[in-house]
Scaffold this motif. Sequence first.
Motif, mmCIF file in Angstrom:
data_model
loop_
_atom_site.group_PDB
_atom_site.id
_atom_site.type_symbol
_atom_site.label_atom_id
_atom_site.label_comp_id
_atom_site.label_asym_id
_atom_site.label_seq_id
_atom_site.Cartn_x
_atom_site.Cartn_y
_atom_site.Cartn_z
ATOM 1 N N THR A 31 0.668 -1.197 0.262
ATOM 2 C CA THR A 31 0.138 0.027 -0.114
ATOM 3 C C THR A 31 0.925 1.193 0.006
ATOM 4 O O THR A 31 0.578 2.261 -0.844
ATOM 5 C CB THR A 31 -0.959 -0.048 1.262
ATOM 6 N N VAL A 32 1.742 1.300 1.076
ATOM 7 C CA VAL A 32 2.542 2.468 1.076
ATOM 8 C C VAL A 32 3.645 2.692 0.131
ATOM 9 O O VAL A 32 4.074 3.763 -0.669
ATOM 10 C CB VAL A 32 3.149 2.729 2.404
ATOM 11 N N PHE A 33 4.439 1.577 -0.235
ATOM 12 C CA PHE A 33 5.731 1.580 -1.002
ATOM 13 C C PHE A 33 5.661 1.015 -2.276
ATOM 14 O O PHE A 33 6.526 0.829 -3.127
ATOM 15 C CB PHE A 33 6.808 0.866 -0.336
ATOM 16 N N GLU A 34 4.304 0.677 -2.665
ATOM 17 C CA GLU A 34 4.053 -0.135 -4.011
ATOM 18 C C GLU A 34 4.960 -1.314 -4.258
ATOM 19 O O GLU A 34 5.411 -1.557 -5.241
ATOM 20 C CB GLU A 34 4.196 0.927 -4.968
ATOM 21 N N ALA A 35 5.374 -2.141 -2.973
ATOM 22 C CA ALA A 35 6.305 -3.130 -3.084
ATOM 23 C C ALA A 35 5.661 -4.222 -3.785
ATOM 24 O O ALA A 35 4.251 -4.271 -4.058
ATOM 25 C CB ALA A 35 6.756 -3.494 -1.564
ATOM 26 N N GLU A 36 6.387 -5.085 -4.380
ATOM 27 C CA GLU A 36 5.763 -6.146 -4.998
ATOM 28 C C GLU A 36 6.472 -7.447 -4.335
ATOM 29 O O GLU A 36 7.415 -7.794 -3.740
ATOM 30 C CB GLU A 36 6.718 -6.469 -6.519
ATOM 31 N N GLU A 37 5.581 -8.335 -4.084
ATOM 32 C CA GLU A 37 5.480 -9.564 -3.150
ATOM 33 C C GLU A 37 6.648 -10.196 -4.052
ATOM 34 O O GLU A 37 6.383 -10.726 -5.214
ATOM 35 C CB GLU A 37 4.294 -10.291 -3.020
#
Length: 125
Positions: A31-37
């Motif tokens: 949500t915050v950092f647009e991280a990819e799993e």
Amino acid sequence: MSKANIPAGYPAVIPYFLVSDGDQFLVFLKTVFEAEEKATYRDAAGRLMHGEADINGSIIMFGESNEAWEPETSSVFVYVTDADTTYAKAMEAGSTSRQEPASKDYGRAAGIRDPFGNTWWITSV
């Protein structure tokens, strides 16, 4: 100095977080950092034991705390595209402010404490 055998796509130093709720921490990162799993590993009961996420090419690893491994807080510096937008997302996701966004000599910077107790120093240049 000899070189360590490091898997492709991984740096030599990776922040590792022990958090109370691994699934919610992953949601926060997305949500915050647009991280990819990148990966998740679960125990037989489905509890997240180890997770990996990619934030702009940097890897974050995390695990869910348990009786043997209590939650531990960390402090991390991260470059983002827009410090103000990332700060706003973090606040909406339940973080508290450590430092409101401000222009510094080194870029636009802010600080937040996430719902898990970790501090993120957010900067865009």
